[in-house]
Design a protein around this motif. Structure first.
Motif, PDB file in Angstrom:
ATOM      1  N   ALA A  41       0.875  -1.173  -0.038  1.00  0.00           N
ATOM      2  CA  ALA A  41       0.131   0.040  -0.010  1.00  0.00           C
ATOM      3  C   ALA A  41       0.547   1.223  -0.137  1.00  0.00           C
ATOM      4  CB  ALA A  41      -0.969   0.068   1.225  1.00  0.00           C
ATOM      5  N   GLY A  42       2.093   0.979   0.424  1.00  0.00           N
ATOM      6  CA  GLY A  42       3.083   2.495   0.523  1.00  0.00           C
ATOM      7  C   GLY A  42       3.451   2.847  -0.738  1.00  0.00           C
ATOM      8  N   TYR A  43       3.227   2.501  -1.849  1.00  0.00           N
ATOM      9  CA  TYR A  43       3.666   2.798  -3.120  1.00  0.00           C
ATOM     10  C   TYR A  43       2.645   3.770  -3.866  1.00  0.00           C
ATOM     11  CZ  TYR A  43       7.287  -0.802  -2.461  1.00  0.00           C
ATOM     12  OH  TYR A  43       8.437  -1.654  -2.034  1.00  0.00           O
ATOM     13  N   GLY A  44       1.546   4.086  -3.360  1.00  0.00           N
ATOM     14  CA  GLY A  44       0.873   5.115  -3.948  1.00  0.00           C
ATOM     15  C   GLY A  44      -0.052   4.686  -5.172  1.00  0.00           C
ATOM     16  N   LEU A  45      -0.238   3.199  -5.371  1.00  0.00           N
ATOM     17  CA  LEU A  45      -1.018   2.742  -6.398  1.00  0.00           C
ATOM     18  C   LEU A  45      -2.441   2.274  -5.914  1.00  0.00           C
ATOM     19  CD1 LEU A  45       1.916   0.920  -8.186  1.00  0.00           C
ATOM     20  CD2 LEU A  45       0.811   2.985  -8.869  1.00  0.00           C
ATOM     21  N   PRO A  46      -3.459   2.403  -6.747  1.00  0.00           N
ATOM     22  CA  PRO A  46      -4.669   1.686  -6.201  1.00  0.00           C
ATOM     23  C   PRO A  46      -4.720   0.396  -5.878  1.00  0.00           C
ATOM     24  CG  PRO A  46      -4.856   2.925  -8.555  1.00  0.00           C
ATOM     25  CD  PRO A  46      -3.315   2.558  -8.042  1.00  0.00           C
ATOM     26  N   GLN A  47      -5.274   0.202  -4.594  1.00  0.00           N
ATOM     27  CA  GLN A  47      -5.327  -1.222  -3.954  1.00  0.00           C
ATOM     28  C   GLN A  47      -6.051  -2.018  -4.789  1.00  0.00           C
ATOM     29  OE1 GLN A  47      -4.191  -3.566  -0.585  1.00  0.00           O
ATOM     30  NE2 GLN A  47      -3.550  -1.557  -1.273  1.00  0.00           N
TER      31      GLN A  47
END
Length: 284
Positions: free
Chosen positions: A69-75
């Motif tokens: 989740a820490g990479y800023g991409l949609p879950q």
């Protein structure tokens, strides 16, 4: 002939929470059930058995995807890519080896998510070699705090991962760097942005004529290339690349055509290659 099991997908009207609730409601299989389903799929190509194996392990994908989740991409996209990895794992799973599908699938799920992150996290790829990928996915968790690494800390991480301290420091610099906006924020009247330092050649007549001719050629070429596709391929390309409201996901199209997301990916790749060939005369 067996029918495939309908798998839950994350659609535009869905929330992650509702999807997670649905997949968590599916009971996990016992070892005996898992072996039986995997054997039916391997020996009889029973797609319903394969679907049940995938369905019972979707919660595993959710658990793994949350770790990125820490990479800023949609879950939702991380989960859907992980689901593709899960399906690849089911296809290659051999129950006779005595390994549970959960343990076997983790590698495939993570590999698919890793590839998606590396393709989309930044406009410029920051991890291209095997050593850089290892650093990219481990440096965040191994780094204590937000302060820059000392040489001693970098050496310790390098020893743990089997890379050079210089590679650790270089990756830290890449990951800590922020993408700089070309245009200044409208709310900042006194701010400067990179575009302010660029020469403006838009009003130069020859540049305008050349650009207008090129745009016309390209738009006509794209229409010609689209006309070369069959209706399904054209629908997929338009939904993935030419939509006004953002690209449609592989899983949304998979649900629309009642095929797997991997099949949609294959059709998309083949269609893009066909369009490339059709556009070659225009590019020339």
């Amino acid at each position: 002939m067996a029918h495939s099991v309908a798998l839950p997908v994350i659609t535009g009207g869905d929330s992650i929470e509702s999807y997670v609730q649905r997949v968590n409601a599916v009971p996990m299989l016992t070892h005996e059930q898992e072996v039986d389903l995997a054997t039916r799929y391997a020996h009889e190509n029973d797609l319903e058995a394969a679907g049940q194996l995938v369905l019972s392990h979707l919660r595993v994908v959710v658990s793994i995807a949350r770790g990125y989740a820490g990479y800023g991409l949609p879950q939702a996209d991380l989960i859907q890519e992980g689901n593709i990895g899960l399906m690849k794992a089911v296809k290659r799973f051999e129950p006779t080896r005595g390994v549970r599908l959960y343990s076997f699938a983790v590698h495939w799920i993570k590999a698919e998510i890793h590839e998606y992150i590396l393709r989309n996290w930044r406009l410029v790829r920051i991890a291209t070699t095997k050593a850089q990928r290892k650093l990219f996915f481990n440096l965040r968790s191994m780094k204590a705090g937000f302060a820059a690494l000392t040489h001693a800390q970098a050496k310790e991480i390098a020893d743990d991962l089997g890379v050079k301290p210089e590679e650790v420091l270089e990756m830290e610099t890449r990951m800590s760097g922020q993408d700089v906006a070309l245009m200044a924020d409208d709310s900042d009247d006194d701010g400067y942005a990179p575009i302010d330092w660029l020469a403006d050649s838009d009003n130069e007549p020859t540049q305008q004529l050349e650009r207008r001719a090129y745009d016309t050629l390209q738009s006509d070429g794209i229409l010609h290339a689209l006309d070369s596709l069959d209706p399904r391929s054209r629908r997929i390309i338009e939904a993935r690349w030419l939509g006004d409201d953002g690209s449609t996901t592989l899983h949304e199209l998979a649900a629309e055509f009642n095929v797997s997301a991997e099949r949609i990916r294959q059709i998309e790749a083949k269609a893009l290659q066909k369009m490339k060939v059709a556009l070659e005369p225009a590019d020339a």
